[in-house]
Enzyme design. Structure first.
Site, mmCIF file in Angstrom:
data_model
loop_
_atom_site.group_PDB
_atom_site.id
_atom_site.type_symbol
_atom_site.label_atom_id
_atom_site.label_comp_id
_atom_site.label_asym_id
_atom_site.label_seq_id
_atom_site.Cartn_x
_atom_site.Cartn_y
_atom_site.Cartn_z
ATOM 1 N N ASP A 1 31.806 61.144 69.401
ATOM 2 C CA ASP A 1 32.041 60.063 68.643
ATOM 3 C C ASP A 1 32.339 60.153 67.655
ATOM 4 O O ASP A 1 31.618 60.345 66.754
ATOM 5 C CB ASP A 1 31.408 58.520 68.867
ATOM 6 C CG ASP A 1 32.470 56.936 69.480
ATOM 7 O OD1 ASP A 1 33.166 57.066 69.554
ATOM 8 O OD2 ASP A 1 31.569 56.250 69.325
ATOM 9 N N LEU B 1 26.798 80.220 79.455
ATOM 10 C CA LEU B 1 26.887 78.759 78.647
ATOM 11 C C LEU B 1 27.798 78.363 79.825
ATOM 12 O O LEU B 1 28.558 78.909 80.087
ATOM 13 C CB LEU B 1 27.282 78.626 77.189
ATOM 14 C CG LEU B 1 27.080 76.781 77.515
ATOM 15 C CD1 LEU B 1 26.327 76.150 76.882
ATOM 16 C CD2 LEU B 1 27.917 77.143 75.532
ATOM 17 N N HIS C 1 40.513 63.606 65.923
ATOM 18 C CA HIS C 1 40.843 64.160 66.682
ATOM 19 C C HIS C 1 40.914 66.504 66.610
ATOM 20 O O HIS C 1 39.930 67.033 67.921
ATOM 21 C CB HIS C 1 41.994 64.252 68.123
ATOM 22 C CG HIS C 1 41.122 62.904 68.305
ATOM 23 N ND1 HIS C 1 40.157 61.626 68.657
ATOM 24 C CD2 HIS C 1 41.911 61.497 68.569
ATOM 25 C CE1 HIS C 1 40.191 60.765 68.772
ATOM 26 N NE2 HIS C 1 41.226 60.438 69.698
HETATM 27 C C1 IPE Z 1 32.945 56.941 74.455
HETATM 28 O O1 IPE Z 1 33.673 57.067 72.983
HETATM 29 C C2 IPE Z 1 33.948 58.092 74.948
HETATM 30 C C3 IPE Z 1 33.945 59.118 74.311
HETATM 31 C C4 IPE Z 1 33.301 60.187 73.180
HETATM 32 C C5 IPE Z 1 35.362 60.372 74.887
HETATM 33 P P1 IPE Z 1 34.416 55.407 72.892
HETATM 34 O O2 IPE Z 1 34.768 55.247 71.464
HETATM 35 O O3 IPE Z 1 34.770 55.583 73.691
HETATM 36 O O4 IPE Z 1 33.454 54.656 73.227
HETATM 37 P P2 IPE Z 1 33.608 53.207 72.897
HETATM 38 O O5 IPE Z 1 34.336 51.693 73.062
HETATM 39 O O6 IPE Z 1 33.183 53.082 71.653
HETATM 40 O O7 IPE Z 1 32.100 52.486 73.882
HETATM 41 C C1 IPE Z 2 35.262 59.746 70.260
HETATM 42 O O1 IPE Z 2 36.140 59.679 68.924
HETATM 43 C C2 IPE Z 2 36.682 60.590 70.916
HETATM 44 C C3 IPE Z 2 37.365 59.218 72.118
HETATM 45 C C4 IPE Z 2 36.792 59.266 72.514
HETATM 46 C C5 IPE Z 2 38.604 59.706 72.680
HETATM 47 P P1 IPE Z 2 36.490 58.065 68.896
HETATM 48 O O2 IPE Z 2 38.739 58.186 69.560
HETATM 49 O O3 IPE Z 2 36.480 56.877 70.032
HETATM 50 O O4 IPE Z 2 36.240 58.150 67.167
HETATM 51 P P2 IPE Z 2 35.995 56.081 66.396
HETATM 52 O O5 IPE Z 2 34.893 55.617 67.486
HETATM 53 O O6 IPE Z 2 36.637 55.245 67.216
HETATM 54 O O7 IPE Z 2 35.319 57.099 65.483
HETATM 55 MG MG MG Z 3 34.699 55.302 69.576
#
Ligand code: IPE
Ligand code: IPE
Ligand code: MG
Length: 240
Positions: free
Chosen positions: A17, A128, A34
């Site tokens: 995240d 792995l 990303h």
């Molecule tokens: C969880 O992150 C999903 C992934 C890292 C793929 P999100 O950013 O979607 O989760 P919330 O919305 O903060 O709970």
């Molecule tokens: C995690 O990073 C990747 C996915 C959920 C696809 P985020 O896109 O949720 O990044 P933040 O949480 O908005 O910073």
């Molecule tokens: Mg996120």
């Protein structure tokens, strides 16, 4: 510490995240975060065997992430497509077996086929097991497993296998869940498999995560006392 963990080693799972915030903080579009996140995946996977990690499960796209704007979802799907195209050879070369866990019927055209061929090309990897969760929901997996339950004689093992199978996964217990990005929640990730997992939260944004952060999480894990509902393990006296 083992240098070649293999699939019998530790199972670490990471909620990757913070990509969007990493980019926004730098005045960049979220997709730039990303993109940088893919490099962190490479660094992290390569660090696993030396840290005793035999299985690494990464949360890349949740079933709830479809709610994001079309351009972000499209960009993430393009990134998945290019990851499968560009990384398969390197994974095979480094003895990494790739599995993609999650629903496949809602993915854009061509991706399920790309997943199948990447899985086939890397199937013999023993250094792995890298599992990437895409269109994944732990709660949907549990509901689907319950709907397929025959009779009333499920065990933890048989039901666990059913839960994993709904998402093209295999039944694996998670030892350590790491979440980057500062939030302290599971966001519908591996709810069944992480029943006794140790949890590690870090403020590091995923694009900045690397081998040192993974080593720190594993070192903290090694200091935890896992009791599984029992009592602290006493030193076993030598046999008389
Ligand atoms: C969880 O992150 C999903 C992934 C890292 C793929 P999100 O950013 O979607 O989760 P919330 O919305 O903060 O709970
Ligand atoms: C995690 O990073 C990747 C996915 C959920 C696809 P985020 O896109 O949720 O990044 P933040 O949480 O908005 O910073
Ligand atoms: Mg996120």
């Amino acid at each position: 510490m083992q240098s070649e963990a293999g699939p019998g080693g530790l199972h670490a799972a990471i909620i990757m995240d913070g990509n969007g915030r990493w980019a926004t903080q730098r005045g960049l579009p979220r997709l730039a975060g990303h993109h940088r996140g893919v490099e962190a995946i490479r660094r992290t996977a390569e660090a696993c065997p030396d840290l005793g990690i035999g299985t690494l499960t990464l949360y890349a796209f949740s079933a709830d992430n479809w709610q994001r704007p079309d351009d972000e979802v499209g960009g993430l799907m393009r990134l998945l497509r290019s990851y499968l195209r560009n990384e398969t050879q390197r994974l095979a070369r480094t003895g990494t077996r790739l599995s993609v866990v999650g629903r496949r019927d809602r993915l854009p055209r061509g991706i399920p086929e790309a997943i199948a061929s990447a899985e086939e090309a890397t199937a013999s990897g023993t250094r792995l097991h890298l599992r990437i969760c895409v269109d994944y929901s732990a709660r949907d997996a549990i509901i689907a497993a319950a709907q397929r339950l025959q009779g009333g004689d499920a065990t933890r093992e048989s039901f666990g296998a059913l839960v994993a199978g709904q998402m093209h996964g295999s039944p694996v217990d998670v030892d350590l869940v790491i979440r980057t990005g500062g939030e302290q929640r599971l966001s519908d990730f591996l709810l069944w498999e992480a029943a006794y997992a140790e949890l590690h939260f870090t403020d590091r944004m995923w694009p900045d995560f690397g081998a040192d952060d993974l080593a720190a999480a594993v070192a903290e894990f090694a200091r935890r006392d896992r009791r599984f509902g029992g009592l602290k393990t006493a030193a076993v006296p030598a046999a008389a």
